[in-house]
Scaffold this active site. Structure first.
Site, short mmCIF file in Angstrom:
data_model
loop_
_atom_site.label_atom_id
_atom_site.label_comp_id
_atom_site.label_asym_id
_atom_site.label_seq_id
_atom_site.Cartn_x
_atom_site.Cartn_y
_atom_site.Cartn_z
N LYS A 91 1.90 7.73 19.39
CA LYS A 91 1.45 7.55 18.01
C LYS A 91 0.01 8.04 17.85
O LYS A 91 -0.35 8.67 16.86
CB LYS A 91 1.55 6.07 17.61
CG LYS A 91 2.75 5.78 16.73
CD LYS A 91 3.03 4.32 16.61
CE LYS A 91 2.23 3.60 15.56
NZ LYS A 91 2.59 2.15 15.47
N GLY A 148 -5.99 1.48 18.25
CA GLY A 148 -4.90 1.39 17.28
C GLY A 148 -4.53 2.77 16.76
O GLY A 148 -5.26 3.75 16.96
N THR A 196 1.05 2.45 22.07
CA THR A 196 2.06 3.52 22.07
C THR A 196 1.29 4.83 21.97
O THR A 196 0.87 5.25 20.89
CB THR A 196 3.01 3.36 20.86
OG1 THR A 196 3.44 2.00 20.80
CG2 THR A 196 4.20 4.28 20.94
N GLY A 242 -2.30 2.68 13.67
CA GLY A 242 -1.52 2.30 12.49
C GLY A 242 -2.25 2.66 11.21
O GLY A 242 -3.13 3.54 11.19
N GLY A 243 -1.89 1.96 10.14
CA GLY A 243 -2.43 2.25 8.81
C GLY A 243 -3.95 2.15 8.75
O GLY A 243 -4.61 2.96 8.10
N TYR A 276 -11.05 -9.99 9.54
CA TYR A 276 -12.19 -10.77 9.05
C TYR A 276 -11.82 -12.23 8.83
O TYR A 276 -10.64 -12.56 8.72
CB TYR A 276 -12.76 -10.18 7.75
CG TYR A 276 -11.83 -10.28 6.57
CD1 TYR A 276 -10.92 -9.27 6.31
CD2 TYR A 276 -11.86 -11.40 5.74
CE1 TYR A 276 -10.05 -9.37 5.24
CE2 TYR A 276 -10.99 -11.50 4.66
CZ TYR A 276 -10.09 -10.50 4.42
OH TYR A 276 -9.22 -10.60 3.36
N ASN A 328 -4.21 3.89 21.85
CA ASN A 328 -3.15 3.04 21.29
C ASN A 328 -2.15 2.64 22.37
O ASN A 328 -1.93 3.38 23.34
CB ASN A 328 -2.41 3.78 20.16
CG ASN A 328 -1.59 2.82 19.32
OD1 ASN A 328 -2.06 1.74 18.97
ND2 ASN A 328 -0.36 3.19 19.02
N LYS A 338 0.82 -1.22 0.00
CA LYS A 338 0.00 0.00 0.00
C LYS A 338 0.85 1.28 0.00
O LYS A 338 0.42 2.31 -0.49
CB LYS A 338 -0.97 0.00 1.18
CG LYS A 338 -2.07 -1.07 1.02
CD LYS A 338 -3.10 -1.00 2.14
CE LYS A 338 -4.09 -2.16 1.98
NZ LYS A 338 -5.16 -2.13 2.99
P1 ATR Z 1 -2.21 -1.79 10.30
O1 ATR Z 1 -1.79 -1.32 8.95
O2 ATR Z 1 -2.97 -3.10 10.31
O3 ATR Z 1 -2.92 -0.74 11.09
P2 ATR Z 1 0.22 -1.28 11.74
O4 ATR Z 1 0.36 0.00 11.01
O5 ATR Z 1 1.41 -2.15 11.92
O6 ATR Z 1 -0.86 -2.21 11.05
O7 ATR Z 1 -0.43 -0.96 13.16
C1 ATR Z 1 -0.74 -1.95 14.05
C2 ATR Z 1 -1.50 -1.33 15.23
O8 ATR Z 1 -1.92 -2.38 16.10
C3 ATR Z 1 -0.68 -0.38 16.07
O9 ATR Z 1 -1.53 0.62 16.56
C4 ATR Z 1 -0.20 -1.30 17.21
O10 ATR Z 1 0.09 -0.61 18.41
P3 ATR Z 1 1.54 0.12 18.59
O11 ATR Z 1 1.49 1.36 17.77
O12 ATR Z 1 1.66 0.37 20.04
O13 ATR Z 1 2.55 -0.88 18.07
C5 ATR Z 1 -1.43 -2.13 17.41
N1 ATR Z 1 -1.18 -3.42 18.06
C6 ATR Z 1 -0.67 -4.54 17.51
N2 ATR Z 1 -0.64 -5.55 18.38
C7 ATR Z 1 -1.15 -5.07 19.54
C8 ATR Z 1 -1.39 -5.63 20.84
N3 ATR Z 1 -1.10 -6.89 21.13
N4 ATR Z 1 -1.92 -4.82 21.78
C9 ATR Z 1 -2.24 -3.53 21.52
N5 ATR Z 1 -2.04 -2.96 20.31
C10 ATR Z 1 -1.51 -3.70 19.33
#
Ligand code: ATR
Length: 289
Positions: A171, A142, A168, A144-145, A233, A166, A81
């Site tokens: 972010k 979350g 983190t 992320g993307g 999904y 989130n 992407k």
């Molecule tokens: P995507 O494109 O699917 O959003 P990504 O950009 O890698 O994937 O983002 C993943 C998100 O899931 C992030 O917000 C991540 O939290 P961090 O920013 O703290 O890394 C979150 N995430 C993944 N596993 C997690 C978990 N076990 N508990 C809480 N948040 C999680």
């Protein structure tokens, strides 16, 4: 070009068909050809839709080949992407904010990049699940993307409150800052949830479900009559959806409707006709048990 998955086209050898594709790595699991060929059959459109597995680092070369073959559009799945974002010569607002493109359209030298994930999510929630977002308290998990793609279409629905939580926290804060010109978004960590709830709509847009991991969400976060939605999904009842059920939430949904609705947006953009999504969603739904 390496093809995987379905390369089927609609019957009608004498009819000139327009070429579209989905690209990813791996791509064997993709439902995209099935979805688009069903839409095409339903709407009487003559298209060929292929699946392309590109090597990492090989996105541009594969897309160049597709365009040489006369390809008119491309859906993009992981991990390309960001490559698609860089490849586009023009970007929609949703794609700009997401920093990612999940759909390209080709017209001569012009390559337009869209991100339909967010609008697909909103359409699924509002139209299919009949849960208006306007005036609601929304919790999005979350940063992320997936969240980036969803924020603008969500704000356009004018929720009463939109909270980003989130793991983190920084972010979430920086994303809320980036979107501030479009609407108010509050950022917080999971430890603040006890004080922030309850919410009418709780969305899991983290990748935790993909890894079978749970999230630390208190029962108090789910309002009565709340919808809990997992963007993942085909995984049945994820730990997030199980937690919501245990907290008394009656309406839970996974992201199958979002998948089909974002495809419908792409199809409508490319072909100028809007397909009905119900039958495809039913066909792809994995029971939430
Ligand atoms: P995507 O494109 O699917 O959003 P990504 O950009 O890698 O994937 O983002 C993943 C998100 O899931 C992030 O917000 C991540 O939290 P961090 O920013 O703290 O890394 C979150 N995430 C993944 N596993 C997690 C978990 N076990 N508990 C809480 N948040 C999680």
């Amino acid at each position: 070009m390496v093809y995987a998955g379905s390369t089927a086209s609609l019957p009608g050898a004498s009819i000139v068909t327009d070429l579209y594709a989905v690209i990813g790595n791996p791509i064997g699991h993709t439902k995209s050809p099935l979805i688009h060929l069903t839409f095409a059959r339903e709407t009487g459109q003559h298209i060929e839709y292929i699946a392309i597995e590109a090597p990492i680092g090989g996105f541009n070369a594969r897309v160049d080949e597709l365009r040489l073959r006369g390809g008119l559009g491309l859906n993009i799945t992981a991990p390309f992407k960001l490559d698609a974002f860089a490849y586009a010569t023009e970007l929609s607002e949703d794609a700009k904010l997401a920093g990612a493109v999940n759909c390209l359209g080709f017209e001569g030298d012009r390559v337009t990049g869209q991100n339909y994930d967010g609008v697909g999510l909103v359409n699924d929630i509002v139209c299919n699940l009949r849960c208006p977002i306007e005036g609601k308290r929304v919790l999005m998990l979350g940063a992320g993307g997936a969240v980036r793609g969803a924020l603008l279409p969500f704000l356009a629905e004018r929720p009463e409150q939109l909270v980003l939580v989130n793991r983190t926290v920084d972010k979430a804060r920086s994303l809320a800052g980036e979107i501030a010109a479009h609407g108010a978004v509050q950022a917080a960590g999971y430890d603040a949830l006890q004080q922030l709830g309850p919410f009418d709509l709780v969305l899991n847009a983290t990748s935790a479900s993909v890894h079978g991991e749970g999230l630390p969400i208190p029962a108090a976060s789910f309002a009565s009559g709340c919808l809990a939605y997992d963007l993942a999904y085909g995984k049945g009842l994820t730990p997030f959806l199980r937690l919501a059920r245990e907290a008394g939430v009656r309406q839970v949904a996974d992201g199958v409707g979002m998948l089909v609705e974002q495809a419908a947006e792409a199809f409508a953009w490319w072909r100028g006709v809007r397909p009905d999504t119900r039958a495809v969603i039913e066909r792809l739904t994995v029971p939430l048990t």
